[in-house]
Write an enzyme that holds these catalytic residues in place. Structure first.
Site, PDB file in Angstrom:
ATOM      1  N   LEU A  75       0.862  -1.174   0.000  1.00 37.23           N
ATOM      2  CA  LEU A  75       0.000   0.000   0.000  1.00 37.23           C
ATOM      3  C   LEU A  75       0.900   1.226   0.000  1.00 37.23           C
ATOM      4  O   LEU A  75       1.987   1.207   0.579  1.00 37.23           O
ATOM      5  CB  LEU A  75      -0.887   0.035   1.258  1.00 37.23           C
ATOM      6  CG  LEU A  75      -2.000  -1.008   1.390  1.00 37.23           C
ATOM      7  CD1 LEU A  75      -2.697  -0.842   2.750  1.00 37.23           C
ATOM      8  CD2 LEU A  75      -3.009  -0.905   0.262  1.00 37.23           C
ATOM      9  N   ASP A  76       0.444   2.303  -0.629  1.00 35.72           N
ATOM     10  CA  ASP A  76       1.186   3.563  -0.572  1.00 35.72           C
ATOM     11  C   ASP A  76       1.382   3.969   0.881  1.00 35.72           C
ATOM     12  O   ASP A  76       0.564   3.645   1.747  1.00 35.72           O
ATOM     13  CB  ASP A  76       0.408   4.687  -1.275  1.00 35.72           C
ATOM     14  CG  ASP A  76       0.248   4.456  -2.764  1.00 35.72           C
ATOM     15  OD1 ASP A  76       0.959   3.594  -3.304  1.00 35.72           O
ATOM     16  OD2 ASP A  76      -0.591   5.138  -3.373  1.00 35.72           O
ATOM     17  N   ARG A  77       2.439   4.724   1.147  1.00 37.15           N
ATOM     18  CA  ARG A  77       2.725   5.189   2.497  1.00 37.15           C
ATOM     19  C   ARG A  77       1.500   5.864   3.133  1.00 37.15           C
ATOM     20  O   ARG A  77       1.170   5.617   4.302  1.00 37.15           O
ATOM     21  CB  ARG A  77       3.883   6.197   2.480  1.00 37.15           C
ATOM     22  CG  ARG A  77       4.253   6.716   3.874  1.00 37.15           C
ATOM     23  CD  ARG A  77       4.938   8.078   3.782  1.00 37.15           C
ATOM     24  NE  ARG A  77       6.266   7.997   3.223  1.00 37.15           N
ATOM     25  CZ  ARG A  77       7.394   7.973   3.947  1.00 37.15           C
ATOM     26  NH1 ARG A  77       7.337   8.030   5.264  1.00 37.15           N
ATOM     27  NH2 ARG A  77       8.560   7.919   3.345  1.00 37.15           N
ATOM     28  N   THR A  79      -1.702   5.618   2.303  1.00 42.05           N
ATOM     29  CA  THR A  79      -2.942   4.840   2.302  1.00 42.05           C
ATOM     30  C   THR A  79      -2.963   3.955   3.540  1.00 42.05           C
ATOM     31  O   THR A  79      -1.990   3.269   3.844  1.00 42.05           O
ATOM     32  CB  THR A  79      -3.031   3.961   1.035  1.00 42.05           C
ATOM     33  OG1 THR A  79      -2.977   4.792  -0.119  1.00 42.05           O
ATOM     34  CG2 THR A  79      -4.316   3.150   1.020  1.00 42.05           C
ATOM     35  N   ARG A 174      -5.637   6.682  -7.133  1.00 40.14           N
ATOM     36  CA  ARG A 174      -5.384   8.128  -7.073  1.00 40.14           C
ATOM     37  C   ARG A 174      -5.342   8.744  -8.474  1.00 40.14           C
ATOM     38  O   ARG A 174      -5.909   9.816  -8.716  1.00 40.14           O
ATOM     39  CB  ARG A 174      -4.078   8.376  -6.316  1.00 40.14           C
ATOM     40  CG  ARG A 174      -4.150   7.913  -4.866  1.00 40.14           C
ATOM     41  CD  ARG A 174      -2.785   7.749  -4.237  1.00 40.14           C
ATOM     42  NE  ARG A 174      -2.100   9.047  -4.093  1.00 40.14           N
ATOM     43  CZ  ARG A 174      -0.867   9.166  -3.628  1.00 40.14           C
ATOM     44  NH1 ARG A 174      -0.183   8.081  -3.272  1.00 40.14           N
ATOM     45  NH2 ARG A 174      -0.315  10.351  -3.509  1.00 40.14           N
TER      46      ARG A 174
END
Length: 235
Positions: A75-77, A79, A174
């Site tokens: 997961l993105d930082r 998120t 996003r």
């Protein structure tokens, strides 16, 4: 989707600091990651990551232990939400080979009111040298990516959206919503500069997958984060 299960959680005092374990057995770890924590290390930051915390947890403080956590996906930082880790190479391989059959649902608060209220976004996604992902119509330059969504609530120029991720590309949600003119609230990279939220309003809410050894269907659902409820209340 199957009914969510509570899973096997270790006692609170044994939880790794900064992560919540939703389920643990001999083969897998299902955790909830907070916004702001990296999944895996970078050249600049190797220790403040979910992977590092879980490696330390499964080794129980013994650096010589052969136990380790294997990264299945990321997961993105910024998120928050559910991450799945394996405890062996064999389990990791199975989960990754069956990743297309894994059901992943997200919640997001986006700018504006979407039309239609349910839809599918499909574009080819590519990444430039500045590590910025963008949509392209050229299949030779990008990877085909699909995102479906349903609007759950609208309030004061924002929409709460449930998202079903059909493919898992970097920054896919996003970029897809920014491309429609409805960036995720709090998105400093792809957003419109409006400080509607201090954090990225994107949460990996649920996951449903086949266990690598028991072959049972497992489903976990964290619901809506308190921060989202507060943000919606302010709206």
């Amino acid at each position: 989707m199957d009914r969510p299960i509570k899973g096997n959680r270790p006692p609170r005092k044994h939880q790794p600091k900064g992560l919540t374990i939703l389920h643990e057995d001999r083969d897998i770890l299902v955790v909830e990651k907070p916004s702001g924590l990296l999944t895996v290390g970078t050249d600049r930051d190797k220790s403040r990551t979910a992977h590092y915390l879980l490696n330390d947890y499964v080794r129980k403080g013994n650096p010589k232990s052969r136990n380790r956590a294997y990264v299945v996906h990321r997961l993105d930082r910024d998120t928050s939400g559910i991450l799945l880790f394996a405890k062996s190479e064999q389990a990791k391989t199975f989960l990754q080979e069956h990743w297309e059959q894994t059901d992943k649902r997200y919640l997001a608060i986006v700018h504006g009111r979407l039309t239609p209220k349910e839809g599918k976004i499909s574009t080819y996604l590519a990444e430039n040298s500045a590590q910025r992902v963008y949509s392209t119509l050229d299949p030779a330059r990008g990877k085909l990516s699909h995102t479906t969504y349903t609007v759950l609530k609208e309030a004061r120029g924002f929409s709460l959206v449930e998202i079903h991720l059909l493919t898992g590309r970097k920054h896919q949600i996003r970029v897809h919503f920014a491309g429609k003119g409805h960036p995720v609230a709090g998105d400093r990279k792809y957003g419109n500069g409006d400080p509607a939220s201090k954090r990225l309003a994107l949460h990996a809410r649920s996951i449903s997958f086949t266990h690598p050894f028991s072959k049972k269907k497992m489903t976990f659902d964290t619901g809506m984060p308190e921060e989202f409820a507060r943000l919606l209340g302010k709206m």
